[in-house]
Design a protein around this motif. Structure first.
Motif, PDB file in Angstrom:
ATOM      1  N   HIS A   1      41.002  48.795  38.803  1.00 16.93           N
ATOM      2  CA  HIS A   1      41.241  49.539  40.039  1.00 16.93           C
ATOM      3  C   HIS A   1      41.182  51.014  39.685  1.00 16.93           C
ATOM      4  O   HIS A   1      42.141  51.587  39.177  1.00 16.93           O
ATOM      5  CB  HIS A   1      42.603  49.174  40.645  1.00 16.93           C
ATOM      6  CG  HIS A   1      42.684  47.742  41.030  1.00 16.93           C
ATOM      7  ND1 HIS A   1      43.447  46.830  40.345  1.00 16.93           N
ATOM      8  CD2 HIS A   1      42.065  47.047  42.011  1.00 16.93           C
ATOM      9  CE1 HIS A   1      43.315  45.648  40.901  1.00 16.93           C
ATOM     10  NE2 HIS A   1      42.477  45.749  41.916  1.00 16.93           N
ATOM     11  N   HIS A   2      40.018  51.594  39.910  1.00 16.05           N
ATOM     12  CA  HIS A   2      39.786  53.000  39.570  1.00 16.05           C
ATOM     13  C   HIS A   2      38.918  53.609  40.659  1.00 16.05           C
ATOM     14  O   HIS A   2      38.034  52.953  41.206  1.00 16.05           O
ATOM     15  CB  HIS A   2      39.079  53.094  38.212  1.00 16.05           C
ATOM     16  CG  HIS A   2      38.993  54.482  37.681  1.00 16.05           C
ATOM     17  ND1 HIS A   2      37.996  55.350  38.048  1.00 16.05           N
ATOM     18  CD2 HIS A   2      39.780  55.140  36.803  1.00 16.05           C
ATOM     19  CE1 HIS A   2      38.172  56.496  37.421  1.00 16.05           C
ATOM     20  NE2 HIS A   2      39.245  56.399  36.660  1.00 16.05           N
ATOM     21  N   ARG A   3      39.148  54.861  40.964  1.00 16.20           N
ATOM     22  CA  ARG A   3      38.438  55.491  42.075  1.00 16.20           C
ATOM     23  C   ARG A   3      36.926  55.624  41.840  1.00 16.20           C
ATOM     24  O   ARG A   3      36.173  55.809  42.783  1.00 16.20           O
ATOM     25  CB  ARG A   3      39.031  56.855  42.385  1.00 16.20           C
ATOM     26  CG  ARG A   3      38.876  57.851  41.269  1.00 16.20           C
ATOM     27  CD  ARG A   3      39.569  59.134  41.615  1.00 16.20           C
ATOM     28  NE  ARG A   3      39.255  60.122  40.588  1.00 16.20           N
ATOM     29  CZ  ARG A   3      39.340  61.400  40.759  1.00 16.20           C
ATOM     30  NH1 ARG A   3      39.763  61.873  41.913  1.00 16.20           N
ATOM     31  NH2 ARG A   3      39.033  62.224  39.796  1.00 16.20           N
TER      32      ARG A   3
ATOM     33  N   LEU B   1      36.200  44.982  43.664  1.00 14.04           N
ATOM     34  CA  LEU B   1      35.815  43.627  44.039  1.00 14.04           C
ATOM     35  C   LEU B   1      36.991  42.975  44.749  1.00 14.04           C
ATOM     36  O   LEU B   1      38.094  42.906  44.207  1.00 14.04           O
ATOM     37  CB  LEU B   1      35.441  42.816  42.791  1.00 14.04           C
ATOM     38  CG  LEU B   1      35.132  41.345  43.007  1.00 14.04           C
ATOM     39  CD1 LEU B   1      33.862  41.185  43.842  1.00 14.04           C
ATOM     40  CD2 LEU B   1      34.973  40.635  41.676  1.00 14.04           C
ATOM     41  N   TYR B   2      36.773  42.518  45.983  1.00 10.72           N
ATOM     42  CA  TYR B   2      37.846  41.918  46.759  1.00 10.72           C
ATOM     43  C   TYR B   2      37.873  40.400  46.669  1.00 10.72           C
ATOM     44  O   TYR B   2      38.935  39.795  46.564  1.00 10.72           O
ATOM     45  CB  TYR B   2      37.726  42.322  48.232  1.00 10.72           C
ATOM     46  CG  TYR B   2      37.957  43.790  48.466  1.00 10.72           C
ATOM     47  CD1 TYR B   2      39.183  44.378  48.245  1.00 10.72           C
ATOM     48  CD2 TYR B   2      36.914  44.605  48.912  1.00 10.72           C
ATOM     49  CE1 TYR B   2      39.382  45.731  48.464  1.00 10.72           C
ATOM     50  CE2 TYR B   2      37.108  45.953  49.140  1.00 10.72           C
ATOM     51  CZ  TYR B   2      38.344  46.512  48.914  1.00 10.72           C
ATOM     52  OH  TYR B   2      38.543  47.852  49.129  1.00 10.72           O
ATOM     53  N   GLU B   3      36.695  39.778  46.733  1.00 10.35           N
ATOM     54  CA  GLU B   3      36.662  38.329  46.786  1.00 10.35           C
ATOM     55  C   GLU B   3      35.332  37.804  46.260  1.00 10.35           C
ATOM     56  O   GLU B   3      34.315  38.493  46.334  1.00 10.35           O
ATOM     57  CB  GLU B   3      36.842  37.883  48.241  1.00 10.35           C
ATOM     58  CG  GLU B   3      37.030  36.411  48.433  1.00 10.35           C
ATOM     59  CD  GLU B   3      37.341  36.077  49.891  1.00 10.35           C
ATOM     60  OE1 GLU B   3      36.996  34.948  50.298  1.00 10.35           O
ATOM     61  OE2 GLU B   3      37.896  36.918  50.599  1.00 10.35           O
ATOM     62  N   VAL B   4      35.359  36.578  45.738  1.00 11.79           N
ATOM     63  CA  VAL B   4      34.150  35.919  45.249  1.00 11.79           C
ATOM     64  C   VAL B   4      34.060  34.548  45.910  1.00 11.79           C
ATOM     65  O   VAL B   4      35.042  33.807  45.953  1.00 11.79           O
ATOM     66  CB  VAL B   4      34.184  35.743  43.714  1.00 11.79           C
ATOM     67  CG1 VAL B   4      32.932  35.030  43.228  1.00 11.79           C
ATOM     68  CG2 VAL B   4      34.355  37.069  43.017  1.00 11.79           C
ATOM     69  N   ALA B   5      32.887  34.233  46.451  1.00 12.92           N
ATOM     70  CA  ALA B   5      32.625  32.912  47.019  1.00 12.92           C
ATOM     71  C   ALA B   5      31.365  32.366  46.351  1.00 12.92           C
ATOM     72  O   ALA B   5      30.498  33.126  45.933  1.00 12.92           O
ATOM     73  CB  ALA B   5      32.422  33.014  48.529  1.00 12.92           C
TER      74      ALA B   5
ATOM     75  N   ILE C   1      28.520  34.999  46.064  1.00 19.88           N
ATOM     76  CA  ILE C   1      28.688  36.085  47.029  1.00 19.88           C
ATOM     77  C   ILE C   1      29.908  36.911  46.633  1.00 19.88           C
ATOM     78  O   ILE C   1      31.015  36.382  46.529  1.00 19.88           O
ATOM     79  CB  ILE C   1      28.865  35.537  48.454  1.00 19.88           C
ATOM     80  CG1 ILE C   1      27.706  34.592  48.796  1.00 19.88           C
ATOM     81  CG2 ILE C   1      28.979  36.683  49.461  1.00 19.88           C
ATOM     82  CD1 ILE C   1      28.000  33.658  49.937  1.00 19.88           C
ATOM     83  N   LEU C   2      29.678  38.195  46.387  1.00 21.84           N
ATOM     84  CA  LEU C   2      30.757  39.100  46.025  1.00 21.84           C
ATOM     85  C   LEU C   2      31.077  39.991  47.212  1.00 21.84           C
ATOM     86  O   LEU C   2      30.188  40.634  47.768  1.00 21.84           O
ATOM     87  CB  LEU C   2      30.349  39.971  44.834  1.00 21.84           C
ATOM     88  CG  LEU C   2      29.827  39.249  43.590  1.00 21.84           C
ATOM     89  CD1 LEU C   2      29.397  40.260  42.538  1.00 21.84           C
ATOM     90  CD2 LEU C   2      30.869  38.311  43.035  1.00 21.84           C
ATOM     91  N   THR C   3      32.344  40.029  47.612  1.00 21.24           N
ATOM     92  CA  THR C   3      32.790  40.942  48.652  1.00 21.24           C
ATOM     93  C   THR C   3      33.370  42.153  47.937  1.00 21.24           C
ATOM     94  O   THR C   3      34.344  42.040  47.194  1.00 21.24           O
ATOM     95  CB  THR C   3      33.864  40.292  49.545  1.00 21.24           C
ATOM     96  OG1 THR C   3      33.343  39.079  50.076  1.00 21.24           O
ATOM     97  CG2 THR C   3      34.261  41.221  50.675  1.00 21.24           C
ATOM     98  N   MET C   4      32.730  43.311  48.163  1.00 15.60           N
ATOM     99  CA  MET C   4      33.066  44.504  47.400  1.00 15.60           C
ATOM    100  C   MET C   4      33.348  45.684  48.326  1.00 15.60           C
ATOM    101  O   MET C   4      32.990  45.670  49.505  1.00 15.60           O
ATOM    102  CB  MET C   4      31.914  44.859  46.462  1.00 15.60           C
ATOM    103  CG  MET C   4      31.475  43.710  45.581  1.00 15.60           C
ATOM    104  SD  MET C   4      30.037  44.099  44.582  1.00 15.60           S
ATOM    105  CE  MET C   4      30.833  44.909  43.228  1.00 15.60           C
ATOM    106  N   GLU C   5      33.954  46.686  47.751  1.00 16.97           N
ATOM    107  CA  GLU C   5      34.145  47.948  48.442  1.00 16.97           C
ATOM    108  C   GLU C   5      32.779  48.564  48.693  1.00 16.97           C
ATOM    109  O   GLU C   5      31.897  48.496  47.840  1.00 16.97           O
ATOM    110  CB  GLU C   5      34.980  48.854  47.538  1.00 16.97           C
ATOM    111  CG  GLU C   5      35.235  50.229  48.041  1.00 16.97           C
ATOM    112  CD  GLU C   5      36.055  51.039  47.058  1.00 16.97           C
ATOM    113  OE1 GLU C   5      36.669  51.993  47.515  1.00 16.97           O
ATOM    114  OE2 GLU C   5      36.074  50.725  45.850  1.00 16.97           O
TER     115      GLU C   5
END
Length: 65
Positions: free
Chosen positions: A31-33, A38-42, A49-53
């Motif tokens: 967690h660095h600016r 990465l929020y979630e992986v499916a 599928i990567l849910t990312m910022e």
């Protein structure tokens, strides 16, 4: 949010899958600016599928192989 789709058919070698798994594991911990979060992986039979910022201002695709 941004979604990154990785087609499993494009993962030719076991070492490539190991790199993807390592990247996911590390991104979950970091967690660095200056690092996209990465929020979630499916996972489906065909893709990961990567849910990312959302990085904003550009294309977020990259090479993992």
């Amino acid at each position: 949010m941004a979604l990154k789709f990785i087609q499993k058919v494009n993962i030719k070698k076991p070492v490539h899958m190991a790199r993807i798994k390592r990247e996911v594991r590390l991104l979950k911990l970091l967690h660095h600016r200056h690092i996209v979060r990465l929020y979630e992986v499916a996972e489906t039979n065909q893709e990961i599928i990567l849910t990312m910022e959302n990085a904003g201002g550009g294309k977020t695709s990259c090479s993992l192989g």
